[in-house]
Design a protein around this motif. Structure first.
Motif, PDB file in Angstrom:
ATOM      1  N   VAL A 190     -28.419 -25.447  13.336  1.00 22.32           N
ATOM      2  CA  VAL A 190     -28.520 -25.636  15.391  1.00 22.32           C
ATOM      3  C   VAL A 190     -29.326 -25.050  15.789  1.00 22.32           C
ATOM      4  O   VAL A 190     -28.873 -23.643  15.347  1.00 22.32           O
ATOM      5  CB  VAL A 190     -26.760 -26.733  15.543  1.00 22.32           C
ATOM      6  CG1 VAL A 190     -26.859 -27.410  14.566  1.00 22.32           C
ATOM      7  CG2 VAL A 190     -26.360 -25.343  15.519  1.00 22.32           C
ATOM      8  N   GLY A 196     -19.252 -25.702  13.611  1.00 21.44           N
ATOM      9  CA  GLY A 196     -19.901 -25.172  14.748  1.00 21.44           C
ATOM     10  C   GLY A 196     -20.648 -24.260  14.421  1.00 21.44           C
ATOM     11  O   GLY A 196     -21.909 -23.577  14.850  1.00 21.44           O
ATOM     12  N   GLY A 256     -25.356 -29.053  18.491  1.00 22.02           N
ATOM     13  CA  GLY A 256     -23.832 -29.312  17.208  1.00 22.02           C
ATOM     14  C   GLY A 256     -22.707 -29.857  18.252  1.00 22.02           C
ATOM     15  O   GLY A 256     -22.334 -29.400  19.341  1.00 22.02           O
ATOM     16  N   ARG A 315     -26.560 -33.150  15.911  1.00 24.09           N
ATOM     17  CA  ARG A 315     -26.269 -32.916  15.019  1.00 24.09           C
ATOM     18  C   ARG A 315     -24.564 -33.247  14.705  1.00 24.09           C
ATOM     19  O   ARG A 315     -24.087 -31.703  15.428  1.00 24.09           O
ATOM     20  CB  ARG A 315     -26.965 -31.322  13.864  1.00 24.09           C
ATOM     21  CG  ARG A 315     -27.759 -30.858  14.381  1.00 24.09           C
ATOM     22  CD  ARG A 315     -28.867 -32.210  13.380  1.00 24.09           C
ATOM     23  NE  ARG A 315     -30.218 -32.054  12.927  1.00 24.09           N
ATOM     24  CZ  ARG A 315     -31.003 -30.830  11.970  1.00 24.09           C
ATOM     25  NH1 ARG A 315     -30.016 -30.250  11.900  1.00 24.09           N
ATOM     26  NH2 ARG A 315     -31.732 -30.936  12.818  1.00 24.09           N
ATOM     27  N   VAL A 331     -21.065 -31.927  14.364  1.00 26.99           N
ATOM     28  CA  VAL A 331     -20.038 -30.873  13.237  1.00 26.99           C
ATOM     29  C   VAL A 331     -18.879 -31.857  13.203  1.00 26.99           C
ATOM     30  O   VAL A 331     -18.041 -32.024  14.143  1.00 26.99           O
ATOM     31  CB  VAL A 331     -20.206 -29.937  13.766  1.00 26.99           C
ATOM     32  CG1 VAL A 331     -21.566 -29.235  13.613  1.00 26.99           C
ATOM     33  CG2 VAL A 331     -19.681 -29.521  15.300  1.00 26.99           C
TER      34      VAL A 331
END
Length: 318
Positions: free
Chosen positions: A74, A65, A27, A57, A59
């Motif tokens: 994640v 996160g 994240g 990914r 955030v």
């Protein structure tokens, strides 16, 4: 013969399956320093064999996160060990591996008459992060310990977003600002003066060791299942940071990610970012973190740390 061919096919398929890399879902906040490192990290992965691939990914912010990590969306985020210890107290198995020891700073205009914590009395102080910001809590502890000042009662506190507080300082609406390191670097580049930074606060409190305040956070159980991939990821992360601090070409490549056009500000950001590199993280540094935890526990009256008076076992990844 058919039996031998079948065995060979099974062996090849098993070998192919074993060679499948681990996907590490990380994240990442847009514009954060982890995102800066991703190009250098990806270059390092392309240069050699690795047992993992990154699944990046994005955030929205730090809280998003944390939610993504706790929900299993994640595998890794960057966060702080105070949060990790609190989760372990509740029975979770998250753990922390150091990423950076860079911290915020208390900034004043270059011509300000504020030269000590004593001079803050009666002033308007901007504070990023709210009442439970770690730098704010530790600054209060330092003022009390060194000069018997109740800083919380003696200043007019102004809480707000880091960028907004910088603007208020420039407009003269506040007299000083305690801000995160990259926002402090922007002010330094414009000639503002650092009164004290996070490292100096700790030194004033008798803690000379370098204490990481941000790190990779992941589940211990996940780490146990992916030991080789995790080790390679952590090694690649360190190498990426070193590359950004030693190679001007690598730094130039990520400049668009900083979203800063001014060269002087970029220089300050680069210097401060590299100053946060973790040189050593052993028993002495982890004991020092325990001292910081106790200070924060007392100063926040448990509001930041939870009820436990000491860091939970397993907070730091081994």
């Amino acid at each position: 013969m058919k039996f031998k061919i079948l065995l060979l096919s099974l062996w090849l398929s098993t070998g192919s399956f074993a060679a499948e890399p681990t996907f590490i879902r990380i994240g990442v906040q847009s514009g954060g320093t982890v995102e800066w490192e991703l190009p250098a990290l990806q270059d390092a992965l392309k240069a050699g064999h690795a047992d993992f691939q990154l699944d990046i990914r994005h955030v929205a912010n730090a809280e998003a996160g944390k939610i993504a990590l706790q929900s299993g969306e994640v595998d890794i985020i960057v966060s702080d060990w105070i949060w990790v210890s609190g989760l372990r107290e509740q029975g979770a198995d998250f753990t922390f591996y150091p990423y950076s020891d860079i911290s915020g700073a208390l900034i004043v205009p270059s011509d300000s008459g504020i030269h000590s914590l004593q001079d803050l009395k009666g002033k308007r102080l901007g504070i990023a992060g709210g009442e439970l910001d770690k730098n704010w809590l530790l600054l209060q502890a330092l003022a009390k310990q060194q000069q018997d000042i109740d800083l919380d009662a003696s200043v007019e506190k102004v809480f707000g977003a880091p960028s907004l507080l910088n603007e208020q300082l420039k407009q003269g609406r506040i007299d000083a600002v305690l801000n995160y390191w990259h926002f402090a670097a922007r002010l330094e580049a414009e000639g503002y003066r650092t009164l004290i930074d996070g490292r100096s606060i700790l030194q004033g409190l008798g803690i000379s060791e370098s204490v990481a305040n941000l790190g990779y956070v992941f589940k211990q159980s996940w780490a146990d299942r992916h030991q080789q991939a995790l080790k390679q990821f952590l090694d690649a992360g360190r190498q990426a940071k070193q590359t950004l601090c030693s190679s001007d070409a690598a730094w130039q490549k990520i400049i668009p990610l900083t979203k800063i056009d001014d060269e002087t500000t970029r220089k300050h950001l680069h210097q401060n970012y590299c100053a946060g590199n973790i040189e050593h993280w052993g028993e002495a540094e982890q004991k020092a973190a325990g001292k910081v935890y106790l200070l924060l526990h007392k100063q926040s009256k448990q509001a930041l740390t939870g009820k436990s008076e000491q860091l939970q076992a397993g907070t730091f990844f081994r």
